[in-house]
Design a protein around this motif. Structure first.
Motif, PDB file in Angstrom:
ATOM      1  N   LEU A  22       0.796  -1.172  -0.057  1.00  0.00           N
ATOM      2  CA  LEU A  22       0.035   0.033   0.123  1.00  0.00           C
ATOM      3  C   LEU A  22       0.939   1.254   0.029  1.00  0.00           C
ATOM      4  O   LEU A  22       0.536   2.158  -0.748  1.00  0.00           O
ATOM      5  CB  LEU A  22      -0.902   0.031   1.218  1.00  0.00           C
ATOM      6  CG  LEU A  22      -1.871   1.198   1.453  1.00  0.00           C
ATOM      7  CD1 LEU A  22      -2.898   0.981   0.281  1.00  0.00           C
ATOM      8  CD2 LEU A  22      -2.605   1.393   2.740  1.00  0.00           C
ATOM      9  N   ARG A  23       1.834   1.401   0.884  1.00  0.00           N
ATOM     10  CA  ARG A  23       2.688   2.450   0.869  1.00  0.00           C
ATOM     11  C   ARG A  23       3.646   2.708  -0.350  1.00  0.00           C
ATOM     12  O   ARG A  23       3.858   3.739  -0.862  1.00  0.00           O
ATOM     13  CB  ARG A  23       3.928   2.196   2.157  1.00  0.00           C
ATOM     14  CG  ARG A  23       3.204   2.524   3.417  1.00  0.00           C
ATOM     15  CD  ARG A  23       4.016   2.221   4.485  1.00  0.00           C
ATOM     16  NE  ARG A  23       3.568   2.830   5.937  1.00  0.00           N
ATOM     17  CZ  ARG A  23       3.812   2.374   7.038  1.00  0.00           C
ATOM     18  NH1 ARG A  23       4.484   1.316   7.318  1.00  0.00           N
ATOM     19  NH2 ARG A  23       3.231   3.140   8.098  1.00  0.00           N
ATOM     20  N   LEU A  24       4.076   1.576  -1.181  1.00  0.00           N
ATOM     21  CA  LEU A  24       4.686   1.625  -2.302  1.00  0.00           C
ATOM     22  C   LEU A  24       3.737   2.085  -3.314  1.00  0.00           C
ATOM     23  O   LEU A  24       4.138   2.885  -4.169  1.00  0.00           O
ATOM     24  CB  LEU A  24       5.342   0.261  -2.792  1.00  0.00           C
ATOM     25  CG  LEU A  24       6.322  -0.188  -1.854  1.00  0.00           C
ATOM     26  CD1 LEU A  24       6.732  -1.749  -2.198  1.00  0.00           C
ATOM     27  CD2 LEU A  24       7.798   0.666  -2.087  1.00  0.00           C
ATOM     28  N   ALA A  25       2.433   1.609  -3.272  1.00  0.00           N
ATOM     29  CA  ALA A  25       1.563   2.041  -4.410  1.00  0.00           C
ATOM     30  C   ALA A  25       1.315   3.610  -4.064  1.00  0.00           C
ATOM     31  O   ALA A  25       1.220   4.333  -5.163  1.00  0.00           O
ATOM     32  CB  ALA A  25       0.533   1.401  -4.391  1.00  0.00           C
ATOM     33  N   LEU A  26       1.216   3.925  -3.137  1.00  0.00           N
ATOM     34  CA  LEU A  26       1.053   5.667  -2.695  1.00  0.00           C
ATOM     35  C   LEU A  26       2.091   6.325  -3.192  1.00  0.00           C
ATOM     36  O   LEU A  26       2.122   7.226  -3.735  1.00  0.00           O
ATOM     37  CB  LEU A  26       0.625   5.783  -1.216  1.00  0.00           C
ATOM     38  CG  LEU A  26       0.707   7.240  -0.813  1.00  0.00           C
ATOM     39  CD1 LEU A  26      -0.481   7.904  -1.640  1.00  0.00           C
ATOM     40  CD2 LEU A  26       0.253   7.437   0.814  1.00  0.00           C
TER      41      LEU A  26
ATOM     42  N   SER B 181      10.451  16.157  -3.320  1.00  0.00           N
ATOM     43  CA  SER B 181      11.632  15.136  -3.296  1.00  0.00           C
ATOM     44  C   SER B 181      11.355  13.620  -2.911  1.00  0.00           C
ATOM     45  O   SER B 181      10.357  13.321  -2.330  1.00  0.00           O
ATOM     46  CB  SER B 181      12.654  15.604  -2.222  1.00  0.00           C
ATOM     47  OG  SER B 181      12.385  15.529  -1.256  1.00  0.00           O
ATOM     48  N   VAL B 182      12.065  13.032  -3.403  1.00  0.00           N
ATOM     49  CA  VAL B 182      12.063  11.491  -3.096  1.00  0.00           C
ATOM     50  C   VAL B 182      11.935  11.064  -1.529  1.00  0.00           C
ATOM     51  O   VAL B 182      11.265  10.270  -1.067  1.00  0.00           O
ATOM     52  CB  VAL B 182      13.120  10.657  -3.767  1.00  0.00           C
ATOM     53  CG1 VAL B 182      13.098   9.347  -3.287  1.00  0.00           C
ATOM     54  CG2 VAL B 182      12.756  10.657  -5.361  1.00  0.00           C
TER      55      VAL B 182
ATOM     56  N   CYS C  87       8.967   9.351   0.474  1.00  0.00           N
ATOM     57  CA  CYS C  87       9.468   8.408   1.407  1.00  0.00           C
ATOM     58  C   CYS C  87       8.702   8.587   2.553  1.00  0.00           C
ATOM     59  O   CYS C  87       8.016   7.532   3.225  1.00  0.00           O
ATOM     60  CB  CYS C  87      10.930   8.167   1.435  1.00  0.00           C
ATOM     61  SG  CYS C  87      11.465   7.289   2.759  1.00  0.00           S
ATOM     62  N   TYR C  88       8.848   9.553   3.305  1.00  0.00           N
ATOM     63  CA  TYR C  88       8.433   9.817   4.826  1.00  0.00           C
ATOM     64  C   TYR C  88       6.948  10.009   4.894  1.00  0.00           C
ATOM     65  O   TYR C  88       6.410   9.579   5.731  1.00  0.00           O
ATOM     66  CB  TYR C  88       9.223  10.750   5.680  1.00  0.00           C
ATOM     67  CG  TYR C  88      10.597  10.705   5.509  1.00  0.00           C
ATOM     68  CD1 TYR C  88      11.189   9.665   6.068  1.00  0.00           C
ATOM     69  CD2 TYR C  88      11.707  11.612   5.061  1.00  0.00           C
ATOM     70  CE1 TYR C  88      12.622   9.245   6.130  1.00  0.00           C
ATOM     71  CE2 TYR C  88      12.960  11.344   5.075  1.00  0.00           C
ATOM     72  CZ  TYR C  88      13.541  10.169   5.468  1.00  0.00           C
ATOM     73  OH  TYR C  88      14.766   9.927   5.536  1.00  0.00           O
ATOM     74  N   VAL C  89       6.527  10.608   3.864  1.00  0.00           N
ATOM     75  CA  VAL C  89       4.853  10.850   3.732  1.00  0.00           C
ATOM     76  C   VAL C  89       4.228   9.526   3.574  1.00  0.00           C
ATOM     77  O   VAL C  89       2.932   9.319   4.269  1.00  0.00           O
ATOM     78  CB  VAL C  89       4.504  11.782   2.524  1.00  0.00           C
ATOM     79  CG1 VAL C  89       3.184  11.611   2.205  1.00  0.00           C
ATOM     80  CG2 VAL C  89       4.848  13.207   2.798  1.00  0.00           C
ATOM     81  N   CYS C  90       4.846   8.669   3.056  1.00  0.00           N
ATOM     82  CA  CYS C  90       4.273   7.223   2.940  1.00  0.00           C
ATOM     83  C   CYS C  90       4.598   6.272   3.832  1.00  0.00           C
ATOM     84  O   CYS C  90       4.130   5.195   3.848  1.00  0.00           O
ATOM     85  CB  CYS C  90       4.675   6.567   1.520  1.00  0.00           C
ATOM     86  SG  CYS C  90       4.243   7.593   0.163  1.00  0.00           S
ATOM     87  N   GLY C  91       5.172   6.914   5.073  1.00  0.00           N
ATOM     88  CA  GLY C  91       5.313   5.990   6.267  1.00  0.00           C
ATOM     89  C   GLY C  91       6.531   5.327   6.340  1.00  0.00           C
ATOM     90  O   GLY C  91       6.623   4.298   7.130  1.00  0.00           O
ATOM     91  N   PHE C  92       7.358   5.442   5.411  1.00  0.00           N
ATOM     92  CA  PHE C  92       8.653   4.603   5.597  1.00  0.00           C
ATOM     93  C   PHE C  92       9.761   5.367   6.323  1.00  0.00           C
ATOM     94  O   PHE C  92       9.784   6.682   6.510  1.00  0.00           O
ATOM     95  CB  PHE C  92       9.667   4.609   3.985  1.00  0.00           C
ATOM     96  CG  PHE C  92       8.861   3.608   3.194  1.00  0.00           C
ATOM     97  CD1 PHE C  92       9.202   2.368   3.146  1.00  0.00           C
ATOM     98  CD2 PHE C  92       7.807   4.092   2.285  1.00  0.00           C
ATOM     99  CE1 PHE C  92       8.379   1.306   2.563  1.00  0.00           C
ATOM    100  CE2 PHE C  92       7.053   3.105   1.311  1.00  0.00           C
ATOM    101  CZ  PHE C  92       7.259   1.772   1.359  1.00  0.00           C
ATOM    102  N   LYS C  93      10.339   4.601   7.241  1.00  0.00           N
ATOM    103  CA  LYS C  93      11.240   5.476   8.223  1.00  0.00           C
ATOM    104  C   LYS C  93      12.738   5.605   7.773  1.00  0.00           C
ATOM    105  O   LYS C  93      13.390   6.606   8.119  1.00  0.00           O
ATOM    106  CB  LYS C  93      11.417   4.260   9.313  1.00  0.00           C
ATOM    107  CG  LYS C  93      10.381   4.194  10.218  1.00  0.00           C
ATOM    108  CD  LYS C  93      10.743   3.084  11.320  1.00  0.00           C
ATOM    109  CE  LYS C  93       9.757   2.740  12.286  1.00  0.00           C
ATOM    110  NZ  LYS C  93      10.161   1.894  13.542  1.00  0.00           N
ATOM    111  N   ASP C  94      13.164   5.004   6.684  1.00  0.00           N
ATOM    112  CA  ASP C  94      14.598   5.117   6.058  1.00  0.00           C
ATOM    113  C   ASP C  94      14.428   5.249   4.500  1.00  0.00           C
ATOM    114  O   ASP C  94      13.864   4.447   4.067  1.00  0.00           O
ATOM    115  CB  ASP C  94      15.302   3.862   6.760  1.00  0.00           C
ATOM    116  CG  ASP C  94      16.630   4.018   6.143  1.00  0.00           C
ATOM    117  OD1 ASP C  94      16.900   3.130   5.182  1.00  0.00           O
ATOM    118  OD2 ASP C  94      17.549   4.731   6.775  1.00  0.00           O
ATOM    119  N   LEU C  95      15.108   6.105   3.962  1.00  0.00           N
ATOM    120  CA  LEU C  95      15.265   6.469   2.617  1.00  0.00           C
ATOM    121  C   LEU C  95      15.893   5.359   1.810  1.00  0.00           C
ATOM    122  O   LEU C  95      15.446   4.802   0.898  1.00  0.00           O
ATOM    123  CB  LEU C  95      16.066   7.766   2.284  1.00  0.00           C
ATOM    124  CG  LEU C  95      16.201   8.051   0.862  1.00  0.00           C
ATOM    125  CD1 LEU C  95      14.867   7.956   0.334  1.00  0.00           C
ATOM    126  CD2 LEU C  95      16.712   9.452   0.853  1.00  0.00           C
TER     127      LEU C  95
END
Length: 316
Positions: free
Chosen positions: A260-264, A278-279, A283-291
């Motif tokens: 779901l996060r990758l699709a967003l 920016s990428v 990344c952070y808006v979609c809920g990933f902790k680490d770039l």
């Protein structure tokens, strides 16, 4: 076949005429009373698939009225299930009045005269269900006037969650999910209207609970600390029950949330209104902790790192 009417903001006589035409396609023969002291605003989207129709209406009109029943108009032979998204509206039909605030749900019979009055800008999403489907499951108890459904707890709360998830999903992607589960929708309606407490099978109940979990996850997608324990606890499930629910998807909850996060992220990268983002920000808006982790996951899923994926897709 699907029928999509483009989203338009109506600002002149020609576009007002388009409003009436779209309103007729969506709802039947309605008249619109506009405010004399302000410019009219109206947005109407319609999506059809099979027997189910989803409409999104946003307007600052004073009142929309259907004065006469049009029994010969096949377009009116359906019920509306209306979710109030923003603002306030008041429905009157067959001597019954219902006031909706944001988050409220009502059901009404489009075969009979009715009036909708709006307080300022109002936004609604509605599902049109053919009346024969309503009668098949509700029988003589099928409502013939506007009926308010409590959505604070119990089956009404489950119905609202189902609508929010199904409609958000279907208006963004396709209506397959809503169409496939329209029997569940009518059963939830029966349950919420207290027609028959035995409507929900175990399979339907599990689908409903899975929808609740997904709705919660979508709402909190930007929270990088969202855990499987959070998903379980906030939906009154044990961790084991949560994993069993997602067994229906052939994915673990972790895998589903990651997808779901990758699709967003993909949507945001390719959104032309978001090109200055920016990428790292995405990344952070979609809920990933680490770039770095996001980049590896995105590359594995889509076959290219985020920056190159954006460049290649947008340059085509």
């Amino acid at each position: 076949m699907p029928c999509n009417i483009p989203r338009q903001t109506l600002t002149n006589d020609t576009l007002v005429q388009q409003w009436y035409e779209s309103l007729f396609r969506s709802c039947g023969r309605y008249s619109t009373l506009m405010h004399s002291d302000r410019s009219f605003e109206g947005v109407l989207d319609i999506h059809h698939q099979d027997e189910v129709c989803v409409s999104t209406i946003s307007t600052n009109a004073k009142k929309i009225t259907k004065a006469n029943p049009d029994a010969d108009e096949r377009v009116d032979d359906h019920h509306f299930v209306v979710l109030q998204v923003k603002g306030q509206s008041h429905f009157e039909q067959m001597g019954s009045g219902v006031t909706l605030e944001a988050g409220d749900v009502t059901v009404m019979d489009q075969r009979y005269p009715c009036m909708m009055e709006f307080d300022g800008m109002s936004e609604q999403i509605s599902v049109q269900i053919p009346t024969h489907m309503m009668i098949d499951i509700l029988g003589a108890s099928c409502p013939s006037h506007a009926v308010n459904i409590q959505t604070r707890y119990g089956s009404g709360f489950a119905l609202r969650n189902y609508l929010v998830h199904a409609l958000n999903y279907s208006t963004r992607k396709s209506h397959s999910q809503l169409t496939v589960q329209n029997n569940l929708l009518t059963k939830l309606l029966g349950e919420a209207l207290s027609i028959d407490k035995s409507f929900l099978s175990n399979e339907d109940s599990q689908s409903m609970r899975l929808t609740d979990v997904k709705s919660y996850a979508i709402k909190h997608i930007g929270n990088s600390e969202l855990s499987m324990d959070d998903l379980a606890q906030n939906n009154a499930l044990s961790r084991r029950q949560l994993y069993r629910l997602f067994g229906r998807e052939s994915l673990t909850p972790n895998q589903w949330l990651k997808n779901l996060r990758l699709a967003l992220a993909s949507d945001l990268l390719l959104d032309k209104t978001q090109l200055d983002r920016s990428v790292a920000d995405i990344c952070y808006v979609c809920g990933f902790k680490d770039l770095a982790h996001f980049t590896r996951s995105f590359t594995s899923h889509f076959g290219a790192p985020p920056a190159r994926y954006r460049k290649d897709k947008i340059s085509r």
